[in-house]
Design a protein around this motif. Structure first.
Motif, PDB file in Angstrom:
ATOM      1  N   LEU A 127      65.546  23.971  18.717  1.00 52.02           N
ATOM      2  CA  LEU A 127      65.981  22.618  19.079  1.00 52.02           C
ATOM      3  C   LEU A 127      66.982  22.038  18.088  1.00 52.02           C
ATOM      4  O   LEU A 127      67.949  21.376  18.493  1.00 52.02           O
ATOM      5  CB  LEU A 127      64.757  21.717  19.204  1.00 52.02           C
ATOM      6  N   THR A 128      66.769  22.250  16.798  1.00 47.09           N
ATOM      7  CA  THR A 128      67.714  21.681  15.830  1.00 47.09           C
ATOM      8  C   THR A 128      69.087  22.317  15.965  1.00 47.09           C
ATOM      9  O   THR A 128      70.115  21.637  15.784  1.00 47.09           O
ATOM     10  CB  THR A 128      67.197  21.847  14.390  1.00 47.09           C
ATOM     11  N   THR A 129      69.139  23.605  16.309  1.00 50.83           N
ATOM     12  CA  THR A 129      70.441  24.245  16.527  1.00 50.83           C
ATOM     13  C   THR A 129      71.151  23.618  17.715  1.00 50.83           C
ATOM     14  O   THR A 129      72.365  23.361  17.669  1.00 50.83           O
ATOM     15  CB  THR A 129      70.266  25.760  16.748  1.00 50.83           C
ATOM     16  N   ILE A 130      70.407  23.346  18.780  1.00 51.43           N
ATOM     17  CA  ILE A 130      70.995  22.676  19.946  1.00 51.43           C
ATOM     18  C   ILE A 130      71.451  21.263  19.572  1.00 51.43           C
ATOM     19  O   ILE A 130      72.561  20.831  19.909  1.00 51.43           O
ATOM     20  CB  ILE A 130      69.980  22.644  21.106  1.00 51.43           C
ATOM     21  N   PHE A 131      70.612  20.534  18.844  1.00 50.13           N
ATOM     22  CA  PHE A 131      70.943  19.152  18.482  1.00 50.13           C
ATOM     23  C   PHE A 131      72.174  19.071  17.576  1.00 50.13           C
ATOM     24  O   PHE A 131      72.908  18.079  17.618  1.00 50.13           O
ATOM     25  CB  PHE A 131      69.757  18.487  17.788  1.00 50.13           C
ATOM     26  N   ASN A 132      72.382  20.106  16.761  1.00 56.07           N
ATOM     27  CA  ASN A 132      73.538  20.095  15.853  1.00 56.07           C
ATOM     28  C   ASN A 132      74.864  20.042  16.604  1.00 56.07           C
ATOM     29  O   ASN A 132      75.880  19.604  16.055  1.00 56.07           O
ATOM     30  CB  ASN A 132      73.514  21.339  14.956  1.00 56.07           C
ATOM     31  N   ASP A 133      74.861  20.489  17.858  1.00 56.03           N
ATOM     32  CA  ASP A 133      76.090  20.522  18.656  1.00 56.03           C
ATOM     33  C   ASP A 133      76.136  19.411  19.695  1.00 56.03           C
ATOM     34  O   ASP A 133      77.004  19.426  20.573  1.00 56.03           O
ATOM     35  CB  ASP A 133      76.211  21.873  19.375  1.00 56.03           C
ATOM     36  N   ALA A 134      75.192  18.460  19.617  1.00 59.78           N
ATOM     37  CA  ALA A 134      75.078  17.469  20.691  1.00 59.78           C
ATOM     38  C   ALA A 134      74.890  16.075  20.128  1.00 59.78           C
ATOM     39  O   ALA A 134      74.655  15.871  18.932  1.00 59.78           O
ATOM     40  CB  ALA A 134      73.901  17.840  21.592  1.00 59.78           C
ATOM     41  N   ILE A 135      74.984  15.106  21.029  1.00 57.82           N
ATOM     42  CA  ILE A 135      74.682  13.707  20.736  1.00 57.82           C
ATOM     43  C   ILE A 135      73.424  13.354  21.521  1.00 57.82           C
ATOM     44  O   ILE A 135      73.309  13.705  22.704  1.00 57.82           O
ATOM     45  CB  ILE A 135      75.845  12.792  21.160  1.00 57.82           C
ATOM     46  N   ILE A 136      72.474  12.685  20.882  1.00 57.46           N
ATOM     47  CA  ILE A 136      71.256  12.291  21.571  1.00 57.46           C
ATOM     48  C   ILE A 136      71.449  10.900  22.174  1.00 57.46           C
ATOM     49  O   ILE A 136      71.816   9.959  21.481  1.00 57.46           O
ATOM     50  CB  ILE A 136      70.040  12.294  20.613  1.00 57.46           C
ATOM     51  N   HIS A 137      71.228  10.803  23.468  1.00 58.27           N
ATOM     52  CA  HIS A 137      71.364   9.534  24.178  1.00 58.27           C
ATOM     53  C   HIS A 137      70.365   8.517  23.613  1.00 58.27           C
ATOM     54  O   HIS A 137      69.228   8.867  23.285  1.00 58.27           O
ATOM     55  CB  HIS A 137      71.096   9.755  25.668  1.00 58.27           C
ATOM     56  N   PRO A 138      70.746   7.237  23.490  1.00 55.87           N
ATOM     57  CA  PRO A 138      69.809   6.242  22.930  1.00 55.87           C
ATOM     58  C   PRO A 138      68.535   6.066  23.759  1.00 55.87           C
ATOM     59  O   PRO A 138      67.493   5.716  23.215  1.00 55.87           O
ATOM     60  CB  PRO A 138      70.633   4.949  22.885  1.00 55.87           C
ATOM     61  N   GLN A 139      68.599   6.312  25.074  1.00 56.71           N
ATOM     62  CA  GLN A 139      67.398   6.227  25.927  1.00 56.71           C
ATOM     63  C   GLN A 139      66.919   7.629  26.312  1.00 56.71           C
ATOM     64  O   GLN A 139      66.642   7.922  27.472  1.00 56.71           O
ATOM     65  CB  GLN A 139      67.665   5.418  27.195  1.00 56.71           C
ATOM     66  N   TYR A 140      66.763   8.496  25.334  1.00 52.29           N
ATOM     67  CA  TYR A 140      66.381   9.885  25.626  1.00 52.29           C
ATOM     68  C   TYR A 140      64.907   9.973  26.020  1.00 52.29           C
ATOM     69  O   TYR A 140      64.090   9.102  25.694  1.00 52.29           O
ATOM     70  CB  TYR A 140      66.658  10.776  24.418  1.00 52.29           C
ATOM     71  N   GLU A 141      64.568  11.066  26.720  1.00 54.24           N
ATOM     72  CA  GLU A 141      63.185  11.382  27.099  1.00 54.24           C
ATOM     73  C   GLU A 141      62.968  12.860  26.819  1.00 54.24           C
ATOM     74  O   GLU A 141      63.582  13.718  27.476  1.00 54.24           O
ATOM     75  CB  GLU A 141      62.962  11.112  28.589  1.00 54.24           C
ATOM     76  N   PHE A 142      62.100  13.200  25.863  1.00 57.21           N
ATOM     77  CA  PHE A 142      61.816  14.590  25.522  1.00 57.21           C
ATOM     78  C   PHE A 142      60.343  14.880  25.805  1.00 57.21           C
ATOM     79  O   PHE A 142      59.462  14.126  25.363  1.00 57.21           O
ATOM     80  CB  PHE A 142      62.102  14.868  24.045  1.00 57.21           C
ATOM     81  N   SER A 143      60.078  15.983  26.499  1.00 61.89           N
ATOM     82  CA  SER A 143      58.702  16.345  26.843  1.00 61.89           C
ATOM     83  C   SER A 143      58.513  17.850  26.750  1.00 61.89           C
ATOM     84  O   SER A 143      59.471  18.618  26.824  1.00 61.89           O
ATOM     85  CB  SER A 143      58.367  15.853  28.256  1.00 61.89           C
TER      86      SER A 143
END
Length: 453
Positions: A127-143
């Motif tokens: 997940l951190t590798t994916i996040f390093n290349d992305a922007i997290i939306h302010p209203q994100y939902e992770f499950s």
């Protein structure tokens, strides 16, 4: 006709409509080049406006649950984790090369298999590798999905630190006889423990998956299970109909149809479950799903913001869903694509630097039109027909709806169709009325889909 007779009449094979057209009607003519072009075009349109939903399939399980029809790989060897993580990350990099800007991740769901087969360290690496290349939306939902037998505090804490706030635990049934038949020996204490850990960690939504219609299941056993698990107050319940498809899922051949509840008994199990959920204060969201009044799905239902995709019901209405991993499905609004189902061919495609697309479908205007009506019924319980595609509406859809109206499943006022209370219990059947692919395809439907109840 009383309610039991209606449920029996409409207990026929029908899709769950997490997509339309449904997967059996897809084909292998969706080549990788066509999919890349469609993904690129739709990404440009939707990324900044809505963000991206991400589904990651983690297929490994330590033991075989015989009822399960999911794509899974049984292994006790945890050295399989890292090669799979690396393959998924290579697939992600291929998609990054198609994007003209940083992806904005709005939603993530880790499914399986058993995501908690993977160590917390390997999940964090992925997940951190994916996040390093992305922007997290302010209203994100992770499950994520967790098995009560192997989900640890460390899993919950590591994923919480990455932004996960929703977890779904597969409970199915607490009856020891049923658990033995489905090879899922899972003490209630384990469910209590992981639920307590999740809440102590700060998770705001805990879901339990329960199944009715399992081998040797009966009303007294299910009633006991429901009272036991609902005393733990899960925020959401997914109450799934057991899909007996032994022609597709070989493990289901380990018991016979004589071990399964009869159709009328299965309907009693469903009716019992729904009554108990209502008694405990749960709201009927739609197909198979119930939630407590404070849950975001309930709020989305009342605000008409519900959406449905391959991850089920969601309140984050994103038009672009990217599936990573073996057998994962992607939805680019105007096209679907599914990855290779076998690990060997998935790995071969990744090693060759190719997206592992096995099949898919480009939607035409007619597909999009009827998909929207199906979504309207599944999410909002109502839809309004207009003058587009009048031949199909008047010759195919309206006659089906008129029959459903005669049986009390829908009410038609002018051009608007409304689900009734009994229709809500048979939402799949009402959606089926808008499914043009179902015409003259009864043999395919019979062989591909489970019954509605």
């Amino acid at each position: 006709m009383d309610q039991q007779d209606l449920l029996l009449k409409y207990n026929i094979p029908a899709p769950r409509y997490t997509s339309y057209p449904t997967v059996p009607y897809w084909n292998e003519s969706m080549n990788t080049l066509s999919w890349k072009e469609m993904f690129y075009e739709q990404f440009k349109i939707h990324n900044l406006k809505e963000g991206l939903a991400l589904y990651i399939h983690l297929p490994f399980c330590e033991s075989l649950c015989t009822y399960c029809g999911c794509n899974k790989k049984i292994s006790l060897q945890h050295h399989v984790e890292l090669p799979y993580v690396e393959a998924v990350l290579k697939e992600w990099k291929m998609y990054l090369n198609l994007m003209n800007q940083a992806p904005i991740i709005r939603e993530i769901h880790l499914g399986g298999g058993t995501p908690t087969f993977f160590s917390p360290e390997n999940l964090v690496r992925l997940l951190t590798t994916i996040f390093n290349d992305a922007i997290i939306h302010p209203q994100y939902e992770f499950s994520f999905e967790g098995h009560p037998n192997n989900t640890t505090r460390e899993h919950l804490e590591a994923l919480y630190q990455l932004g996960f706030r929703r977890v779904s635990f597969g409970v199915q049934d607490n009856d020891p006889v049923v658990q033995k038949a489905i090879n899922r020996i899972q003490p209630l204490e384990n469910v209590k423990s992981v639920t307590g850990w999740a809440r102590d960690t700060g998770y705001t939504s805990v879901n339990y998956d329960l199944i009715y219609g399992l081998p040797f299941q009966n009303t007294s056993g299910l009633e006991k299970t429901l009272h036991e698990v609902l005393s733990l107050r899960p925020d959401r319940i997914a109450f799934y109909n057991y899909a007996h498809i032994p022609w597709k899922s070989k493990s289901q051949r380990l018991y016979s149809e004589q071990d399964l509840p009869l159709a009328q008994d299965k309907i009693k199990l469903y009716t019992l479950g729904k009554e108990i959920f209502m008694d405990y204060g749960y709201v009927d969201i739609g197909m198979d799903h119930f939630a407590l009044a404070h849950d975001s799905l309930v709020k989305a239902k009342y605000l008409k913001n519900l959406h449905r995709n391959f991850m089920g019901y969601t309140q984050t209405n994103t038009s672009l869903l990217l599936g990573l991993g073996v057998s994962s499905i992607s939805d680019a609004s105007k096209a679907y694509a599914q990855n290779e189902k076998e690990l060997k061919t998935y790995y071969e495609s990744i090693a060759a630097g190719e997206l592992p697309i096995a099949k898919g479908l480009l939607l035409d205007k007619k597909d999009e039109y009827f998909r929207q009506h199906i979504l309207n019924i599944a999410c909002n319980g109502t839809t309004t027909l207009d003058q587009e595609f009048p031949v199909e509406v008047n010759k195919i859809v309206l006659p089906r709806l008129k029959e459903l109206e005669a049986d009390g499943l829908v009410e038609i006022r002018g051009k608007t169709v409304f689900l009734t209370a009994i229709g809500q219990q048979l939402t799949r059947i009402v959606c089926h009325a808008f499914d043009l692919y179902a015409s003259g395809q009864q043999e395919k439907i019979q062989n591909q889909f489970s019954k509605a109840i």
